[in-house]
Every structure is written in C-alpha cells, then in structure tokens.
Design a protein around this motif. Sequence first.
Motif, PDB file in Angstrom:
ATOM      1  N   LEU A   7      47.136  40.453  18.116  1.00 50.85           N
ATOM      2  CA  LEU A   7      47.661  39.146  18.467  1.00 50.85           C
ATOM      3  C   LEU A   7      48.436  39.185  19.772  1.00 50.85           C
ATOM      4  CD1 LEU A   7      48.972  37.937  14.968  1.00 50.85           C
ATOM      5  CD2 LEU A   7      46.817  37.314  16.101  1.00 50.85           C
ATOM      6  N   GLY A   8      47.981  38.361  20.710  1.00 51.97           N
ATOM      7  CA  GLY A   8      48.733  38.150  21.932  1.00 51.97           C
ATOM      8  C   GLY A   8      49.458  36.815  21.853  1.00 51.97           C
ATOM      9  N   LEU A   9      50.485  36.660  22.654  1.00 49.80           N
ATOM     10  CA  LEU A   9      51.097  35.347  22.827  1.00 49.80           C
ATOM     11  C   LEU A   9      50.733  34.878  24.229  1.00 49.80           C
ATOM     12  CD1 LEU A   9      52.981  32.979  22.161  1.00 49.80           C
ATOM     13  CD2 LEU A   9      54.856  34.327  23.134  1.00 49.80           C
ATOM     14  N   PHE A  10      49.917  33.822  24.289  1.00 53.01           N
ATOM     15  CA  PHE A  10      49.545  33.214  25.573  1.00 53.01           C
ATOM     16  C   PHE A  10      50.705  32.278  25.931  1.00 53.01           C
ATOM     17  CE2 PHE A  10      45.960  30.411  27.630  1.00 53.01           C
ATOM     18  CZ  PHE A  10      46.560  30.573  28.866  1.00 53.01           C
ATOM     19  N   LEU A  11      51.556  32.758  26.832  1.00 56.16           N
ATOM     20  CA  LEU A  11      52.827  32.085  27.098  1.00 56.16           C
ATOM     21  C   LEU A  11      52.684  31.041  28.205  1.00 56.16           C
ATOM     22  CD1 LEU A  11      55.926  32.016  26.619  1.00 56.16           C
ATOM     23  CD2 LEU A  11      56.117  33.868  28.267  1.00 56.16           C
ATOM     24  N   ALA A  12      53.098  29.825  27.920  1.00 60.77           N
ATOM     25  CA  ALA A  12      53.161  28.771  28.954  1.00 60.77           C
ATOM     26  C   ALA A  12      54.512  28.091  28.797  1.00 60.77           C
ATOM     27  CB  ALA A  12      52.026  27.777  28.779  1.00 60.77           C
ATOM     28  N   ALA A  13      55.242  28.008  29.900  1.00 58.75           N
ATOM     29  CA  ALA A  13      56.650  27.570  29.840  1.00 58.75           C
ATOM     30  C   ALA A  13      56.825  26.257  29.097  1.00 58.75           C
ATOM     31  CB  ALA A  13      57.206  27.438  31.256  1.00 58.75           C
ATOM     32  N   ASN A  14      55.912  25.313  29.305  1.00 59.98           N
ATOM     33  CA  ASN A  14      56.097  24.002  28.708  1.00 59.98           C
ATOM     34  C   ASN A  14      55.168  23.767  27.526  1.00 59.98           C
ATOM     35  OD1 ASN A  14      56.717  23.705  31.877  1.00 59.98           O
ATOM     36  ND2 ASN A  14      58.090  22.457  30.656  1.00 59.98           N
ATOM     37  N   GLY A  15      54.659  24.839  26.943  1.00 57.75           N
ATOM     38  CA  GLY A  15      53.761  24.712  25.808  1.00 57.75           C
ATOM     39  C   GLY A  15      52.339  24.447  26.272  1.00 57.75           C
ATOM     40  N   HIS A  16      51.374  24.683  25.369  1.00 62.37           N
ATOM     41  CA  HIS A  16      49.970  24.580  25.770  1.00 62.37           C
ATOM     42  C   HIS A  16      49.373  23.201  25.558  1.00 62.37           C
ATOM     43  CE1 HIS A  16      48.702  28.424  27.275  1.00 62.37           C
ATOM     44  NE2 HIS A  16      49.552  28.981  26.442  1.00 62.37           N
ATOM     45  N   HIS A  17      49.937  22.421  24.648  1.00 60.46           N
ATOM     46  CA  HIS A  17      49.388  21.080  24.486  1.00 60.46           C
ATOM     47  C   HIS A  17      49.872  20.221  25.662  1.00 60.46           C
ATOM     48  CE1 HIS A  17      48.471  17.162  22.912  1.00 60.46           C
ATOM     49  NE2 HIS A  17      47.671  17.755  22.024  1.00 60.46           N
ATOM     50  N   ALA A  18      48.945  19.452  26.227  1.00 59.61           N
ATOM     51  CA  ALA A  18      49.277  18.687  27.440  1.00 59.61           C
ATOM     52  C   ALA A  18      50.371  17.654  27.189  1.00 59.61           C
ATOM     53  CB  ALA A  18      48.028  18.008  27.991  1.00 59.61           C
ATOM     54  N   GLY A  19      50.579  17.286  25.926  1.00 63.90           N
ATOM     55  CA  GLY A  19      51.695  16.378  25.613  1.00 63.90           C
ATOM     56  C   GLY A  19      52.928  17.132  25.137  1.00 63.90           C
ATOM     57  N   GLY A  20      52.802  18.463  25.016  1.00 66.32           N
ATOM     58  CA  GLY A  20      53.858  19.274  24.404  1.00 66.32           C
ATOM     59  C   GLY A  20      55.216  19.149  25.067  1.00 66.32           C
TER      60      GLY A  20
END
Lengths: 453, 453
Positions: A7-20
Amino acid sequence: MSKSMHLGLFLAANGHHAGGWRHPDAAQGNPLDFDYYREIAQKAEAAKLDMIFIADKLAIDDNYGGNFDSSVTYRPALSAEPLTLISALSAATQKIGLAATASTTYHEPYHIARMFATLDHLSKGRVAWNVVTSTSDAEARNFSKKEHLDHATRYERAQEFVEVVQKLWDSWEEDALLIDKSRGVFADKDKVHYANHQGKWFDVKGPLNIPRSPQGHPVLIQAGSSETFRALAAQYAELIFTAQPNIESAKTFYQDLKSRVESYGRSRDAVKILPGTMLIVGDTEQEAKDKEQYLHSLIHTQTGLAFMSGSMNYDLSKHALDEPFPDIEQEIRGSRGRFQFVFRKAKEEGLTLAQVARWYIQSRSHNVVVGTPSSIADRLETWFKEESCDGFNLMAPYMSGGLDDIFERVIPELQNRGVFREAYTSDTLRGHFGLQSPNNRYSQAAKPSTILI
Amino acid sequence: MSKSMHLGLFLAANGHHAGGWRHPDAAQGNPLDFDYYREIAQKAEAAKLDMIFIADKLAIDDNYGGNFDSSVTYRPALSAEPLTLISALSAATQKIGLAATASTTYHEPYHIARMFATLDHLSKGRVAWNVVTSTSDAEARNFSKKEHLDHATRYERAQEFVEVVQKLWDSWEEDALLIDKSRGVFADKDKVHYANHQGKWFDVKGPLNIPRSPQGHPVLIQAGSSETFRALAAQYAELIFTAQPNIESAKTFYQDLKSRVESYGRSRDAVKILPGTMLIVGDTEQEAKDKEQYLHSLIHTQTGLAFMSGSMNYDLSKHALDEPFPDIEQEIRGSRGRFQFVFRKAKEEGLTLAQVARWYIQSRSHNVVVGTPSSIADRLETWFKEESCDGFNLMAPYMSGGLDDIFERVIPELQNRGVFREAYTSDTLRGHFGLQSPNNRYSQAAKPSTILI
C-alpha cells in the motif's frame, strides 16, 4: 500471515477528489505547510504503509481556453516540488518509503541521478523515482520549448535518460569508499568508473560525485498505461502505478504487464503493480454514497475541462459543452493510455462534453471504492487475490478527514484479515516491496555477498 | 548589545582543510549519513548562527592529468546534492537559515525557482540560493556539453537566469491564495501572473505553480571576487560570500562592493559580505599553530594540483612540479578572481608549482585564523569593526572536533563580548540578516502593509 498486499499513499495536498478542498473537514491553510505534511507522513508510517507517493506537473494547466483561470480558480493548481518535499519528509520519518516524480523530458540525468542518490543516502535506503515524460505544452513553455515532445519521441528520450541515470548510479562500486586515514587513501580509484555515455539525447561522462547508495539503485517507478509506456515499463520499472477504472481492466493490464516483464527475462515478482484507488468511507453504504455525491456536488465543470485539457494537451474549449463528446482520440498529444477508456465510455453512453468533464474529474480514470470499512476491505481483497494488482496506491478524497478514515478504519480492517502487515519487517523501500537490489555492472560477477546470502 | 556580526557555517562533510579527513578526530563513516548532518545543524542552531551554507560542484575534478585519481584518492570528492540536503535539514531545525548552491550554467530557472520557493515554504522562510556559474569542463561533460562556457558568457546567462527566477517568484501576489470553500474560489486569478520572459537564453512563460513564499523571495547569495562577478553581485546579491586571504584585501573588496551597491540605488545595508574563514583553535597559540602544521602534514601535493586544476579549469600536469609557477593567468577558464592573489604571491615569492599547490590547498585563498578562542575573537572583532566584512562564513578544518572548538569555545567568546547574538530575535533568514523582503512587481505600489509598518 498470507501474502501481504502493498500500500502506497498517493499524497495530494488538497485531497484527490476535485471537490475535496471545499469539504468542511478539509484543511484550509497554506498547502505547502510542512507541519501538515509531517503529520500525514507520520500517520502513514504508523499505519505501516509501504510508501508515500508524490506526483508532479511542471506548470499550471492553461490549455483550456488558453488561460489558467479554471486551473487556479476552481481547483488547487499548486504542488510542492516533490524532491524537496520528500527530502524534508525523510528527516521526519524512519521506515516508510518515499517516492518523488521527476520528468525525463525537462530534467538532466546527472541532476536526477545525484538528487535521488543523495536522498537514498539521507533516508537510509527509502527512496524511489517515479519516471514520467510530462504531458502538456504549458510545461514545455516553462523550459524554453514551444511545444511538448510527441509521444514516441519523449518515450525514446525517457529510455535513454533512465539508462544514463543507471550508469551513473553504478559509477561507484559498493566498496569503493575506503576513507583510510593512515595511508591517506580516500577511495579506491579502480572501483570508480566513468559512465562514458554517448547517445542520441545525452552525452554524460560521469562519474557521479555520490558513492553508491544504500539500495544500490533507488527504486524505479513508472506510471502510465499506453502501449509505448508498457514496452518501457516492462524493461525498467520495479513498481508500476496505473489508473484502472475497474477490476476487469486492471486484470487485463496486470496479466499483460507481467507477461511482458517475463519476456525480458525478468521475474514476474520483480515488478509490483499498484492501481491508484480512491477510498470514500462511511458508517453505512448509504452514508458513503451520500458522501461521494456531496463531494461530486462541489465540483465545477470548468475544473474537469481544464484538467482534461491539460492531461490531453488539447484545448477542449473549441467544442460545445452540450454536444456529444468530440472524436479527438487521434488529436490529443498528452497522456494517451488513460483516455482510451474515456473515449469508449463517452461513445457507448452518448455523453456530452460537459458530462464527460464532470465524470472524468471525479476520479481521473482511477478506481473509486465507496462503502464501509468492511465492504471496502472486501473489494480490495478481491482485487488483490484475483491477481488484478499487487496492492494499491491509496487516494484520500479530502485531507485530512478523508485520510484519517483510511488510516483509522480501512487499514486496521485489512490488518485484521491478515492481508496487510502490522509491523515493518525491513528498513528500506526495496525491503518493504520485496525487490532485490540490482547488481553493479562493474562489480565482479561472483561477489561473495551475492552468493552467500 | 552593539551591532552583531553575522555568522554562517560553511559546511563540508569532511572538513575544509584538505588534510582534515585524515585527522584522528575526523568522522570516518559515510559522508552522506544524515544523522551526522542533523547533529551538526542542531549544534549550529544552538550556537545561534545565521545560516548553514553548502557549496557545490557538479562533477569530480578530472582536469589534472585528464583523470580523477587525485580527486577520489587523496581528497574527499563527494558532496551531497545541496537542495535535497538542506530540505532534510529544514525538517530537523527550527530557526537557522539554510543556503544551497545551484548553478545557473547547468540548471533550468523554472526548477530552481520552484525548488527554492517550495523550500522557503517548508522551512517557513529560512532558505537562500547561492548563485554560481560553475567552473570546469568536467561539469560541462556531465550535461551533454563539450566544454564549460567562457567567463563572460556564463555571467551573461547567470544574469538572465536570476531575472527569470525573480519573475517566477513574483508570479503569485502575496494575497492571491483565497481557498474560499463556500464560493468555491481557490485563488484570485487576477493576482496570478504569467512571467512571459523572452530572452537570449530563456523563454519562460510561467506562472510558477507555487504561491509566493514566506520571504517573498528566498535570499540571493553570490560568491566570487572577479570584476564580472562584482558587477552582477552589486545588482542582485543580498549576501556575498568571498575568499579574502587577509584584512587588507577584504577591506578593499568590502568598500568596492558597497560603493557599487549604492551606485545601483540600493542601500549599503541591503548587502552583507561574509568572507570564508577557517578557524584552528588551541589552548595556546603554540598548540593552535602545531595543530595547523599537523593538518598541513596530512596533505598530498596531488590534492592541491587536482583541486587547483579543477577550479582553474586548466590541466597543471603540463608543467614541472619543481619549476617556477607557470605564467598562465590568461589561460585559465574557470574561477578567475580568487587566483589573482595566487599568481601575485607565486611571482613575488618565486614559488614552484608544487609549493603553490601545497600552499593553495591549505586554505583555497580563504582567511585562516589560528589561535586561542580569545585571540581568534580579537581578530574576528577587528575585521568586523574595521569594516572589512559584515561577518564570516566559518569553516571547520575537520569534523566534528574542529567544529566543536568553534561552537563551544569561539562563539561563546564572541557572545560574551557582545558582538554576536545570544538568542534568535527572528524566525527567518532575512530576519537574522536584517534584509528586507522585496516588493512584488505586480502588487499595487501603495500597499498598506508596506507603508504602515
């Protein structure tokens, strides 16, 4: 324990959902605040994840309508530079692997070889390079180029780039460093080698000014799904990150890639395949579905149009929003493989451009698993046991709430089922994934340490 | 307290004296071990230093005799990549500034702007970029070039490079980031700007995909002493690192530079000048001198020849070791300014090539102060009070023992005399040095925050 998924964590500062980023629980501070990243990384390590994975783009998308308004206004357009970010995270963690994306189209192999080798030392063997070729003209224009290289050409350059980097990583044999104070001999000159690479794209003499790093070579990750990508990944990649919208496509991809790997004389296990997977967690199935719908309601259509235009390297503003999705499969010059599914779906379901844009940006062709911790674990277990993947690169829809659901509810469920580790059994990224260190091309074939262990 | 001098730590893994790595107290482990760097950085912070400074070279020198034998055998040829190293150190420290070297000749401005901006965020305003143009053909050959750019051309490129980076750092106004969840507006598109740079060397459209960083711009450092260097530094530099072998040369350099700074309409205080200064500490003057002589005895002549050849970008192996130092001032193509003193001294004293090589590598034209903590403090105070510098970039002859002498004996002496701070009074590198943040070229001239503070 039976075989463990990775398991990796695909990290995106503002979350991966475009409304997140608009979710009430989403962090609202500076998306480059290190305290925020440190806390997430330490939670990921406490959850015993294999690695943190950071994607990258070298521009703010401005294909759509020829400006960046939709990119900066409606979606987080910002991303910390991955190499500096994982360097900082390496000092804040002990065990977890750290993967940074860097483009072969806009970097120089000597810098990339050196930065990753340095990081592999500083992190004591925990880093990976995600090799990408970039996608858009907006990126080209930040590097004194008029437009992005075409698909075939940039993969050709990528192949040579990786070869140069590997030669540089081999330029110091493992035992070249002596630091013999009394004789005054710092290194064994016969175990340091010029790379002497001369090719179509690069002339790089070497040697690297960094001794061989703890993993031998930092781990190579490649991300994609196109035909050109598969041919390259089967030769070089050790981890493959891919967008697979459903278990059928994932299985086909998995079996195809593993066969190709074997056709190059490599073991099937020498490459691990991790589809990106967004998890949306609720107490009940209905609550999870409601959460997903609520997140969808926060998306602007422009976000989908801008992001798709950037990834396709094609300006979708030429087409009417309420007309059927245009037939442009042969015209796009950016990412290829991940849009094949999109073109097919648009045609089969007769979707308009606006519908496709809204749908695409919800997941960006990645698998989305919505449900309770138990039903999510069921589906992840099925994907894993039916050989459609070796694990997942997990995506949180919003941060940090959506991520805490994964760490505190889904991972423990997988651990209880015995399909994910409860403790680290190694200290390196290669160790976590069960990947062997490569031989050094200059070392004696019959190295005792290779034979005896 | 009267005006405080500024102190950097010029960090080199194996110490700055060419024989330092052979000293009995020198660390003998992996020169890229992060635990070692972390401990040094935390000690430097406890000593309240302004910054840690990391130099760089993009190759192992192989000018001398056309091979790298003397570089890897007799002197530590290895250097951690500075950007990744200071990123990791930023996570291990809270207050101290962190300066990394990056070359304008072999990098791309978008990467450099982005990495330093990211780091300025991650470190909360503590980073500086030391702008260099590199020196040797060995570096060129690692970047698909046959030879290094000539002196004038690489400074021309450097000037344009810095301008592009500054435009990119300005591309997000300070208040561009909104993250307004309810309206769904992430950033104010009218406060994000294309750089639209078109020049001789670079076409860079921008904007940067990083919001404006805590210091506005990371601090700009330049290092050198040639005429071309001075003209560039007077316009752009905020800190100047220089090699000045004695107080007379330092005074001349200091007054010249400060006048040039004023001629560009900048305040004299907008630029701080820090000569590199190696400290060799003993309980008595004699013990310190003996320590210096012992360190000199550990140097191989080849080390001097290889290092000088690399810095000059000229192969000294063409000349006999026991003949007078050759007249090659017009032939060297690498560093210029720092060798003027060397040529003069060789001529005046009638030194041979071997003598010059052994003497040069002892200090590399830097000031060396040898004595007791008290006599060293006397001399540093004199340099500072007589306006030959604004402080020092301190060099330890060997690590960690030679560095502990500085932290535990010299710094407390300076603090007792009231010429160096006992506590940090700010949180940023600009704050430590008393440097103002630059205005953003796109912001309203009459920004309330600029006027009212």
